[in-house]
Motif scaffolding. Sequence first.
Motif, PDB file in Angstrom:
ATOM      1  N   LEU A  84      -4.212   5.222   3.357  1.00 60.13           N
ATOM      2  CA  LEU A  84      -3.481   3.791   3.856  1.00 60.13           C
ATOM      3  C   LEU A  84      -4.334   2.545   4.076  1.00 60.13           C
ATOM      4  O   LEU A  84      -4.222   1.698   3.641  1.00 60.13           O
ATOM      5  CB  LEU A  84      -2.332   4.424   4.848  1.00 60.13           C
ATOM      6  N   GLY A  85      -5.153   3.103   5.226  1.00 58.86           N
ATOM      7  CA  GLY A  85      -6.095   1.976   5.565  1.00 58.86           C
ATOM      8  C   GLY A  85      -7.120   1.448   4.435  1.00 58.86           C
ATOM      9  O   GLY A  85      -7.137   0.187   4.106  1.00 58.86           O
ATOM     10  N   ARG A  86      -7.442   2.334   3.698  1.00 58.40           N
ATOM     11  CA  ARG A  86      -8.268   1.833   2.330  1.00 58.40           C
ATOM     12  C   ARG A  86      -7.439   1.189   1.201  1.00 58.40           C
ATOM     13  O   ARG A  86      -8.077  -0.053   1.005  1.00 58.40           O
ATOM     14  CB  ARG A  86      -8.998   3.054   1.777  1.00 58.40           C
ATOM     15  N   ARG A  87      -6.333   1.514   1.077  1.00 56.47           N
ATOM     16  CA  ARG A  87      -5.502   0.871   0.345  1.00 56.47           C
ATOM     17  C   ARG A  87      -5.067  -0.385   0.600  1.00 56.47           C
ATOM     18  O   ARG A  87      -4.948  -1.564  -0.291  1.00 56.47           O
ATOM     19  CB  ARG A  87      -4.391   1.698  -0.097  1.00 56.47           C
ATOM     20  N   MET A  88      -4.789  -0.712   1.945  1.00 55.29           N
ATOM     21  CA  MET A  88      -4.630  -1.863   2.418  1.00 55.29           C
ATOM     22  C   MET A  88      -5.456  -3.050   2.253  1.00 55.29           C
ATOM     23  O   MET A  88      -5.567  -4.139   1.859  1.00 55.29           O
ATOM     24  CB  MET A  88      -4.097  -1.933   4.099  1.00 55.29           C
ATOM     25  N   ALA A  89      -6.904  -2.527   2.715  1.00 55.16           N
ATOM     26  CA  ALA A  89      -8.012  -3.067   2.537  1.00 55.16           C
ATOM     27  C   ALA A  89      -8.422  -3.716   0.846  1.00 55.16           C
ATOM     28  O   ALA A  89      -8.626  -4.758   0.652  1.00 55.16           O
ATOM     29  CB  ALA A  89      -9.370  -2.563   3.212  1.00 55.16           C
ATOM     30  N   SER A 114       8.129   1.309  10.840  1.00 57.76           N
ATOM     31  CA  SER A 114       8.648   2.719  11.092  1.00 57.76           C
ATOM     32  C   SER A 114       8.557   3.967   9.824  1.00 57.76           C
ATOM     33  O   SER A 114       7.983   4.919  10.092  1.00 57.76           O
ATOM     34  CB  SER A 114      10.116   2.745  11.275  1.00 57.76           C
ATOM     35  N   VAL A 115       8.721   3.400   8.705  1.00 59.16           N
ATOM     36  CA  VAL A 115       8.586   4.265   7.455  1.00 59.16           C
ATOM     37  C   VAL A 115       7.249   4.562   7.624  1.00 59.16           C
ATOM     38  O   VAL A 115       7.151   5.916   7.089  1.00 59.16           O
ATOM     39  CB  VAL A 115       9.143   3.342   6.249  1.00 59.16           C
ATOM     40  N   ALA A 161       0.849  -1.178  -0.075  1.00 57.13           N
ATOM     41  CA  ALA A 161       0.067   0.019   0.072  1.00 57.13           C
ATOM     42  C   ALA A 161       0.982   1.166   0.052  1.00 57.13           C
ATOM     43  O   ALA A 161       0.659   2.349  -0.825  1.00 57.13           O
ATOM     44  CB  ALA A 161      -0.923  -0.028   1.282  1.00 57.13           C
ATOM     45  N   VAL A 162       1.992   1.257   0.759  1.00 58.41           N
ATOM     46  CA  VAL A 162       2.789   2.290   1.041  1.00 58.41           C
ATOM     47  C   VAL A 162       3.474   2.743  -0.500  1.00 58.41           C
ATOM     48  O   VAL A 162       3.385   3.665  -0.993  1.00 58.41           O
ATOM     49  CB  VAL A 162       3.839   2.049   2.158  1.00 58.41           C
ATOM     50  N   ALA A 163       4.002   1.388  -0.999  1.00 57.31           N
ATOM     51  CA  ALA A 163       4.796   1.567  -2.353  1.00 57.31           C
ATOM     52  C   ALA A 163       3.770   2.142  -3.414  1.00 57.31           C
ATOM     53  O   ALA A 163       4.097   3.298  -4.136  1.00 57.31           O
ATOM     54  CB  ALA A 163       5.211   0.117  -2.681  1.00 57.31           C
ATOM     55  N   GLY A 164       2.386   1.838  -3.367  1.00 56.42           N
ATOM     56  CA  GLY A 164       1.290   2.136  -4.310  1.00 56.42           C
ATOM     57  C   GLY A 164       1.160   3.745  -4.022  1.00 56.42           C
ATOM     58  O   GLY A 164       0.984   4.354  -5.251  1.00 56.42           O
ATOM     59  N   LEU A 165       0.803   4.231  -3.028  1.00 55.47           N
ATOM     60  CA  LEU A 165       0.552   5.673  -2.702  1.00 55.47           C
ATOM     61  C   LEU A 165       1.695   6.492  -3.068  1.00 55.47           C
ATOM     62  O   LEU A 165       1.637   7.366  -3.406  1.00 55.47           O
ATOM     63  CB  LEU A 165       0.361   5.691  -1.235  1.00 55.47           C
ATOM     64  N   LEU A 166       2.851   5.939  -2.609  1.00 57.63           N
ATOM     65  CA  LEU A 166       4.016   6.809  -3.002  1.00 57.63           C
ATOM     66  C   LEU A 166       4.227   7.173  -4.463  1.00 57.63           C
ATOM     67  O   LEU A 166       4.879   8.073  -4.991  1.00 57.63           O
ATOM     68  CB  LEU A 166       5.337   6.180  -2.564  1.00 57.63           C
ATOM     69  N   VAL A 167       4.157   6.030  -5.507  1.00 57.09           N
ATOM     70  CA  VAL A 167       4.255   6.108  -6.722  1.00 57.09           C
ATOM     71  C   VAL A 167       2.892   7.125  -7.366  1.00 57.09           C
ATOM     72  O   VAL A 167       3.240   7.996  -8.147  1.00 57.09           O
ATOM     73  CB  VAL A 167       4.094   4.479  -7.358  1.00 57.09           C
ATOM     74  N   VAL A 186       3.183  12.922   4.331  1.00 54.09           N
ATOM     75  CA  VAL A 186       3.298  12.412   2.923  1.00 54.09           C
ATOM     76  C   VAL A 186       2.159  11.295   2.554  1.00 54.09           C
ATOM     77  O   VAL A 186       1.590  11.428   1.400  1.00 54.09           O
ATOM     78  CB  VAL A 186       4.829  11.642   2.803  1.00 54.09           C
ATOM     79  N   ILE A 187       1.729  10.380   3.518  1.00 47.77           N
ATOM     80  CA  ILE A 187       0.386   9.770   3.252  1.00 47.77           C
ATOM     81  C   ILE A 187      -0.488   9.870   4.272  1.00 47.77           C
ATOM     82  O   ILE A 187      -0.135  10.410   5.390  1.00 47.77           O
ATOM     83  CB  ILE A 187       0.767   8.439   2.979  1.00 47.77           C
ATOM     84  N   GLU A 188      -1.581   9.722   4.306  1.00 49.83           N
ATOM     85  CA  GLU A 188      -2.778   9.774   5.338  1.00 49.83           C
ATOM     86  C   GLU A 188      -3.394   8.520   5.830  1.00 49.83           C
ATOM     87  O   GLU A 188      -3.255   7.509   4.980  1.00 49.83           O
ATOM     88  CB  GLU A 188      -3.751  10.764   4.870  1.00 49.83           C
ATOM     89  N   THR A 189      -3.561   8.458   7.030  1.00 52.44           N
ATOM     90  CA  THR A 189      -4.107   7.264   7.667  1.00 52.44           C
ATOM     91  C   THR A 189      -5.288   6.778   6.816  1.00 52.44           C
ATOM     92  O   THR A 189      -5.252   5.402   6.578  1.00 52.44           O
ATOM     93  CB  THR A 189      -4.497   7.571   9.164  1.00 52.44           C
ATOM     94  N   ASP A 190      -6.212   7.490   6.484  1.00 53.08           N
ATOM     95  CA  ASP A 190      -7.418   7.030   5.812  1.00 53.08           C
ATOM     96  C   ASP A 190      -6.966   6.474   4.356  1.00 53.08           C
ATOM     97  O   ASP A 190      -7.646   5.330   4.306  1.00 53.08           O
ATOM     98  CB  ASP A 190      -8.384   8.177   5.729  1.00 53.08           C
TER      99      ASP A 190
END
Lengths: 95, 210, 110
Positions: free
Chosen positions: C95-100, C79-80, B31-37, C89-93
Motif C-alpha cells: 500500500l505504501g509503495r503504491r501510494m508513493a 477505515s476501509v 492505491a486501494v482501488a488499484g490493489l483491489l483490482v 486483503v492488502i499489505e502495508t508495504d
Amino acid sequence: MTDRFRTGDRVRVRTAFPPGHVRTPFYVRGKTGDVVSVAGHYHDPEELAYGRRGAPALALYRVRFTQDELWGSGEAPGDDLVVDLYENWLEAGHG
Amino acid sequence: MAEAHGHDHAHPHQPDIEDAAPSHYQLMTEAVAGLLVEKGVFTADALRAMLEAIDAKSPADGARVVARAWADDAFRTRVLEDVNAAASELGIDAGSIPIRAVANAPGLHNLVVCTLCSCYPRLLIGLPPDWYKSRAYRSRAVREPRAVLREFGLELPTETVVRVHDSTADLRYLVLPERPAGSDSLDEDALAALVTRDCMIGTARPRAPA
Amino acid sequence: MRHLRRHHDMGGLDAGPVDHDHGGALAHDYAPWEKKVDAILRLLSSSGVMTVDELRRGIEELGPGIYDELSYYERWIASVTNILLEKGVIETDELGRRMAEIEAGWGHTP
C-alpha cells in the motif's frame, strides 16, 4: 424464533455503556418508550462490526419515545421520536 | 506529504480537479482501488459501473415515487408497505436495504436524521448533503427539531406533532410529504418537480407554484 | 457520565447552527475520488469482503481527534484501508509503495 415484544408494548432501553460498536444511541439508554412495530430480523451489528456473522438474527423494533421522556421537556408537548433498536437492548418497561 | 513535492509538475492538458496535488487520502483511495483490482477482489469494469450507478442516483427518483403516490392511492399504499418494491414498479432500483416511507399528514411532520453516522436512502435519492452529515444536524435534530427546522425556514405550529426518526439500524427513511394545496391541475412530472431533496428528509415541505 | 458517551454518538448535544445549503442551491458535488471511496465500499460489501458495520466500527475507532479532523470520505477510506489491512486483503508495504508511485506519477499520465 419468537419476538419478545409486540406492537404497543412498553419497553425500557438498557442502561449500559459497552465500549465496543453498538447502534443504540446514548440518549435513549435508560428511557422508556412504546414499540411501534417489529421492523424485521437482522444480524447483530455488534458482531458484524468485528467480522463475525452476527447470527442468529435479532428482532429489530421501532420504538417511540416522547421528547419529554428523552429530555425532560421537549419543544412542544406532542413531539416524539422513533428509533430502531435491537432486542438485546430492550427490557419490559412499566408505566 | 503532498506539500513537499508534486506541485511543480507541468500540466499540458486541461487542468481539472484530479490534476491538483493529491491529498494523502486521495492517494490512499487510488492505491486501494488499484490493489483491489489487481488482486481480483473486483474488476476495473465493476468499479466503473459502480461509479456510474452512484452518479445516476439523484433526488429525482425519490420525487417520482412521491409524485406517483400523490396521484395514485393504490400506489401510495404500496409505497407505505415497501418503498423498494414500489420504486421498482417505476423502473427504479432502490437496492436491497429496506427503505421505509414515513408519511406527513395534517398535524404530523416527520424529520429524518442519523445521529450515529449518516444513514440515508442513498440508493434511492443519491448521496446525502453535507449538512446531513454535520455535527450540528446530527446533534441537534433529535433534541430541538423545531429550532433546526426554523433554520431551514420551516416554522411549524405547536399543534403539529414533529416526529423525528433516528435511522440507527437496518432501515432507511424517506419522508412522504403531503401534496400541497393548489396542485390539483398538475400532472405527475410537474408534481415531481415540487418534491425536493429536503422535502424527502423533512427539512422542507413542497409548495405549489403560485 | 461524559466518558461513557462515545465520540460519534452525538444525538442531543449542543452544537451551532446547521450550515444548510438552501435546498441544494449551495451544494457542492462530491469529488471523483470521494465517489470512488463510496464505490469501493459498496463493492467490498456486496462481495462479502467487509460489512458496512465494520466500516462504521473502523470510523469510530479513528478516535475523537481524527474523527473531527478528517472529512467524511477521508474517514471512510481510512477505515476501509485499516480493515483491509486487518483482514490481510492488502499489505502495508504494498500500500505504501503504491501510494508513493501514484504520487510520483501524478500529473505525468495523460
